[in-house]
Design a protein around this motif. Sequence first.
Motif, PDB file in Angstrom:
ATOM      1  N   ASP A  49       0.840  -1.180   0.000  1.00 25.84           N
ATOM      2  CA  ASP A  49       0.000   0.000   0.000  1.00 25.84           C
ATOM      3  C   ASP A  49       0.884   1.242   0.000  1.00 25.84           C
ATOM      4  O   ASP A  49       2.100   1.158  -0.166  1.00 25.84           O
ATOM      5  N   SER A  50       0.244   2.414   0.167  1.00 27.51           N
ATOM      6  CA  SER A  50       0.991   3.663   0.064  1.00 27.51           C
ATOM      7  C   SER A  50       2.057   3.782   1.144  1.00 27.51           C
ATOM      8  O   SER A  50       3.113   4.385   0.926  1.00 27.51           O
ATOM      9  N   LYS A  51       1.809   3.186   2.330  1.00 23.62           N
ATOM     10  CA  LYS A  51       2.818   3.241   3.396  1.00 23.62           C
ATOM     11  C   LYS A  51       4.048   2.431   3.012  1.00 23.62           C
ATOM     12  O   LYS A  51       5.174   2.807   3.327  1.00 23.62           O
ATOM     13  N   ASP A  52       3.839   1.301   2.335  1.00 24.23           N
ATOM     14  CA  ASP A  52       4.977   0.517   1.854  1.00 24.23           C
ATOM     15  C   ASP A  52       5.787   1.307   0.834  1.00 24.23           C
ATOM     16  O   ASP A  52       7.022   1.246   0.822  1.00 24.23           O
ATOM     17  N   ALA A  53       5.075   2.041  -0.034  1.00 25.49           N
ATOM     18  CA  ALA A  53       5.768   2.849  -1.034  1.00 25.49           C
ATOM     19  C   ALA A  53       6.597   3.938  -0.363  1.00 25.49           C
ATOM     20  O   ALA A  53       7.754   4.179  -0.730  1.00 25.49           O
ATOM     21  N   VAL A  54       6.014   4.590   0.635  1.00 24.71           N
ATOM     22  CA  VAL A  54       6.741   5.639   1.354  1.00 24.71           C
ATOM     23  C   VAL A  54       7.936   5.053   2.087  1.00 24.71           C
ATOM     24  O   VAL A  54       9.029   5.635   2.109  1.00 24.71           O
ATOM     25  N   ARG A  55       7.749   3.872   2.697  1.00 19.69           N
ATOM     26  CA  ARG A  55       8.857   3.231   3.401  1.00 19.69           C
ATOM     27  C   ARG A  55      10.010   2.939   2.440  1.00 19.69           C
ATOM     28  O   ARG A  55      11.184   3.134   2.762  1.00 19.69           O
ATOM     29  N   PHE A  56       9.663   2.480   1.245  1.00 25.23           N
ATOM     30  CA  PHE A  56      10.682   2.190   0.236  1.00 25.23           C
ATOM     31  C   PHE A  56      11.448   3.456  -0.137  1.00 25.23           C
ATOM     32  O   PHE A  56      12.677   3.446  -0.251  1.00 25.23           O
ATOM     33  N   ILE A  57      10.714   4.566  -0.318  1.00 24.46           N
ATOM     34  CA  ILE A  57      11.352   5.822  -0.709  1.00 24.46           C
ATOM     35  C   ILE A  57      12.259   6.349   0.395  1.00 24.46           C
ATOM     36  O   ILE A  57      13.404   6.754   0.159  1.00 24.46           O
ATOM     37  N   THR A  58      11.761   6.330   1.641  1.00 26.16           N
ATOM     38  CA  THR A  58      12.524   6.914   2.742  1.00 26.16           C
ATOM     39  C   THR A  58      13.705   6.051   3.162  1.00 26.16           C
ATOM     40  O   THR A  58      14.623   6.538   3.828  1.00 26.16           O
ATOM     41  N   GLN A  59      13.695   4.768   2.800  1.00 28.57           N
ATOM     42  CA  GLN A  59      14.804   3.896   3.174  1.00 28.57           C
ATOM     43  C   GLN A  59      15.765   3.640   2.019  1.00 28.57           C
ATOM     44  O   GLN A  59      16.671   2.830   2.138  1.00 28.57           O
ATOM     45  N   SER A  60      15.558   4.351   0.901  1.00 30.25           N
ATOM     46  CA  SER A  60      16.478   4.217  -0.218  1.00 30.25           C
ATOM     47  C   SER A  60      17.762   4.979   0.072  1.00 30.25           C
ATOM     48  O   SER A  60      17.851   5.752   1.022  1.00 30.25           O
ATOM     49  N   THR A  61      18.762   4.766  -0.761  1.00 34.97           N
ATOM     50  CA  THR A  61      20.050   5.419  -0.540  1.00 34.97           C
ATOM     51  C   THR A  61      19.961   6.932  -0.707  1.00 34.97           C
ATOM     52  O   THR A  61      20.815   7.656  -0.204  1.00 34.97           O
ATOM     53  N   ALA A  62      18.936   7.406  -1.423  1.00 38.05           N
ATOM     54  CA  ALA A  62      18.767   8.847  -1.622  1.00 38.05           C
ATOM     55  C   ALA A  62      17.780   9.454  -0.637  1.00 38.05           C
ATOM     56  O   ALA A  62      17.292  10.558  -0.846  1.00 38.05           O
ATOM     57  N   SER A  63      17.482   8.741   0.459  1.00 38.26           N
ATOM     58  CA  SER A  63      16.432   9.195   1.371  1.00 38.26           C
ATOM     59  C   SER A  63      16.740  10.532   2.019  1.00 38.26           C
ATOM     60  O   SER A  63      15.822  11.268   2.378  1.00 38.26           O
ATOM     61  N   ALA A  64      18.021  10.871   2.187  1.00 39.78           N
ATOM     62  CA  ALA A  64      18.375  12.153   2.815  1.00 39.78           C
ATOM     63  C   ALA A  64      17.822  13.325   2.011  1.00 39.78           C
ATOM     64  O   ALA A  64      17.527  14.385   2.575  1.00 39.78           O
ATOM     65  N   VAL A  65      17.667  13.138   0.709  1.00 34.64           N
ATOM     66  CA  VAL A  65      17.100  14.184  -0.153  1.00 34.64           C
ATOM     67  C   VAL A  65      15.630  13.921  -0.423  1.00 34.64           C
ATOM     68  O   VAL A  65      14.796  14.825  -0.341  1.00 34.64           O
ATOM     69  N   LEU A  66      15.298  12.668  -0.723  1.00 27.30           N
ATOM     70  CA  LEU A  66      13.935  12.340  -1.136  1.00 27.30           C
ATOM     71  C   LEU A  66      12.916  12.509  -0.017  1.00 27.30           C
ATOM     72  O   LEU A  66      11.815  13.016  -0.240  1.00 27.30           O
ATOM     73  N   ALA A  67      13.266  12.072   1.201  1.00 23.29           N
ATOM     74  CA  ALA A  67      12.285  12.111   2.290  1.00 23.29           C
ATOM     75  C   ALA A  67      11.852  13.538   2.635  1.00 23.29           C
ATOM     76  O   ALA A  67      10.645  13.813   2.690  1.00 23.29           O
ATOM     77  N   PRO A  68      12.786  14.488   2.882  1.00 19.11           N
ATOM     78  CA  PRO A  68      12.325  15.864   3.160  1.00 19.11           C
ATOM     79  C   PRO A  68      11.545  16.458   1.999  1.00 19.11           C
ATOM     80  O   PRO A  68      10.554  17.169   2.214  1.00 19.11           O
ATOM     81  N   LEU A  69      11.984  16.170   0.752  1.00 17.59           N
ATOM     82  CA  LEU A  69      11.261  16.693  -0.400  1.00 17.59           C
ATOM     83  C   LEU A  69       9.858  16.107  -0.465  1.00 17.59           C
ATOM     84  O   LEU A  69       8.894  16.812  -0.764  1.00 17.59           O
TER      85      LEU A  69
END
Length: 270
Positions: A49-69
């Motif tokens: 679901d959408s929470k899984d998608a967000v978890r994937f994005i925030t735990q990726s190697t680019a999360s330092a940029v992607l998560a705040p954005l």
Amino acid sequence: MPGPVTAGTTWHDWFKPFARLGYGARGLVYLVLAFFIVSAALTTGSGGDSKDAVRFITQSTASAVLAPLLIVSLAGYCLWRLVQALFDTDDHGFDPLGLAVRAGLIGSAASYGFLMVYTFSLWWGSTFSSGDSSGDGFARTAAAFIGAGPVSLTLSVLFAIVGGAHIWKAVSRKYRDHIKPSPMVGWWVDLAAIGGLCARGLVFLIIAFLLFRHGLAGEEGRAGLADALDFIAGLPFGVWLLGATGAGFFLFAIYSFAESIWRRINVEDA
């Protein structure tokens, strides 16, 4: 980030970029969801679901940029949905259908608001997760919003209206009232809009059905995207239907990206 307000600058000028970022954030979430769903279809699973998608994005190697954005973008999307609903910037009106669509916009703002806080809980740690650094504590709290029988039936009606509105918007091409893409890509935007809106609308209708079934039984109804995907996976030819749903979500992601570029953000009417 928008700069300080200067003479002759109104809130309309700095709000529009936030709204456009919001459509981009929605597109990113649905792009990851499409990947999950198609992967699940290939492995006979039911996706996430959408929470899984967000978890994937925030735990990726680019999360330092992607998560705040993503957090800022989701905030912009929530605010834009509220502006659309409260000030009727798209002229839905005050008839029953118009009020239902505006209620759906408020519901959309609430759901993406939950997703924004969930994203923050994953990025920042356990601040909002009741000691669970994965953010599942917050997710359980948000899921408990759906109550027993009468509430489930009411939500079922709302989801059915919103799902039907999505399909009607696609079939009648009403989305063209609010998006003016370049003529070179107009056909592709039509394809993405029709396929994406129909796929999302059908998923909303499935959620409405699941909630209706809970409501008739007088049960505490919990139904969301993951439940709808489980339902689809359990149907005859479920693997193919799940793959088609993933393709539809991919088209909805493309449509969201198109909206981030060409959507008419008419906050001047607010």
